[in-house]
Design an enzyme around this catalytic site. Structure first.
Site, mmCIF file in Angstrom:
data_model
loop_
_atom_site.group_PDB
_atom_site.id
_atom_site.type_symbol
_atom_site.label_atom_id
_atom_site.label_comp_id
_atom_site.label_asym_id
_atom_site.label_seq_id
_atom_site.Cartn_x
_atom_site.Cartn_y
_atom_site.Cartn_z
ATOM 1 N N ASN A 191 58.040 -65.679 -83.332
ATOM 2 C CA ASN A 191 58.172 -64.597 -82.351
ATOM 3 C C ASN A 191 59.568 -64.668 -81.755
ATOM 4 O OD1 ASN A 191 57.343 -62.482 -80.554
ATOM 5 N ND2 ASN A 191 57.094 -64.016 -78.932
ATOM 6 N N HIS A 243 61.465 -63.804 -78.124
ATOM 7 C CA HIS A 243 61.158 -63.487 -76.725
ATOM 8 C C HIS A 243 62.461 -63.432 -75.933
ATOM 9 C CE1 HIS A 243 58.780 -63.204 -73.079
ATOM 10 N NE2 HIS A 243 59.654 -64.041 -72.537
HETATM 11 C C1 GAR Z 1 63.063 -57.240 -78.204
HETATM 12 O O1 GAR Z 1 64.021 -57.279 -77.187
HETATM 13 C C2 GAR Z 1 62.186 -58.471 -78.143
HETATM 14 O O2 GAR Z 1 62.876 -59.596 -77.708
HETATM 15 C C3 GAR Z 1 61.142 -58.046 -77.151
HETATM 16 O O3 GAR Z 1 60.898 -56.692 -77.434
HETATM 17 C C4 GAR Z 1 62.076 -56.098 -77.953
HETATM 18 C C5 GAR Z 1 61.731 -55.360 -79.216
HETATM 19 O O4 GAR Z 1 62.837 -54.657 -79.681
HETATM 20 N N1 GAR Z 1 59.951 -58.831 -77.305
HETATM 21 C C6 GAR Z 1 59.127 -59.150 -76.304
HETATM 22 O O5 GAR Z 1 59.316 -58.789 -75.167
HETATM 23 C C7 GAR Z 1 57.946 -60.014 -76.696
HETATM 24 N N2 GAR Z 1 57.156 -60.364 -75.544
HETATM 25 P P1 GAR Z 1 62.843 -54.080 -81.168
HETATM 26 O O6 GAR Z 1 61.536 -53.327 -81.384
HETATM 27 O O7 GAR Z 1 64.006 -53.132 -81.173
HETATM 28 O O8 GAR Z 1 63.013 -55.223 -82.138
#
Ligand code: GAR
Length: 210
Positions: A107, A109
């Site tokens: 994952n 984060h």
């Molecule tokens: C990313 O910034 C990731 O780090 C975060 O969601 C975004 C997805 O962006 N993830 C979380 O918050 C997990 N809890 P993306 O769809 O453009 O890859």
């Protein structure tokens, strides 16, 4: 090559970084499928554009978290992946699900874990007056945002930052470190044992590789 299933819920910019890494950096993976729990998101378009099988499994169609996770696992397993990549997949996973993919699910984060597990990480780092923020790639365990870290990138918090400026600075690093971690896994360098992340067989520090 390592077979990968990518789970998304939204924009899919991290998925795009993996797709781009395949052609530009020779990332030795095959993305067997992309699964989204939300319909009509941009990440599904990105997958289709790259010729990757993309499906929606809407969690709203299921009565319980357990039922959704069971259906999700069935879909995932039908692609026989070596690695599951959560890329902005915004669902809490059941212990049965995390157990099933223990040691082969990553994952990303957007915080320097163990700081700021959960949501709104950028605003929380700003509100706390932190001078640094960042992003962590970690193995997924039953503990939410709590599995062992593989790699972290640190970014400065600058005067005048708001959550969205800070989020873009963090995201630029996400797109560097996630393909790197996936490459290490694909090359057999990144593994997990005894709830620790190992690089070339050596335990990584709690922060992961920085
Ligand atoms: C990313 O910034 C990731 O780090 C975060 O969601 C975004 C997805 O962006 N993830 C979380 O918050 C997990 N809890 P993306 O769809 O453009 O890859």
């Amino acid at each position: 090559t390592t077979r990968v299933v990518v789970l998304i819920s939204g924009s899919g910019s991290n998925l795009q970084a993996l797709i781009d890494g395949q052609s530009s950096a020779g990332l030795p993976i095959e993305i067997a499928a992309v699964i989204s729990n939300r319909p009509n998101v941009k990440g599904l378009e990105r997958a289709a554009q790259a010729g990757i099988e993309a499906i929606t499994l809407d969690h709203k169609g299921f009565e319980s978290r357990e039922a959704f996770d069971a259906a999700l696992a069935e879909h995932i397993d039908s692609y026989r992946p070596d690695l599951i990549v959560l890329a902005g997949f915004m669902r809490i996973l059941t212990p049965a699900f995390t157990q099933r993919y223990c040691g082969r699910m990553l994952n990303i984060h957007p915080s320097l874990l163990p700081k700021y597990q959960g949501l709104n990480t950028h605003q929380r780092a700003l509100d706390a007056g932190d001078s640094e923020h960042g992003v962590t790639v970690h193995f997924v365990t039953a503990e939410l945002d709590g599995g062992p870290a593989a790699i972290q990138a640190v970014v400065p918090i600058l005067a005048g930052d708001d959550a969205s400026i800070l989020a873009s600075r963090v995201q630029a690093q996400e797109h560097v470190i996630y393909p790197m971690a996936v490459q290490w896994f694909a090359e057999g360098k990144l593994t997990m044992a005894d709830n620790k992340a190992l690089l070339d067989g050596e335990p990584l520090p709690a922060s992961g590789y920085q």
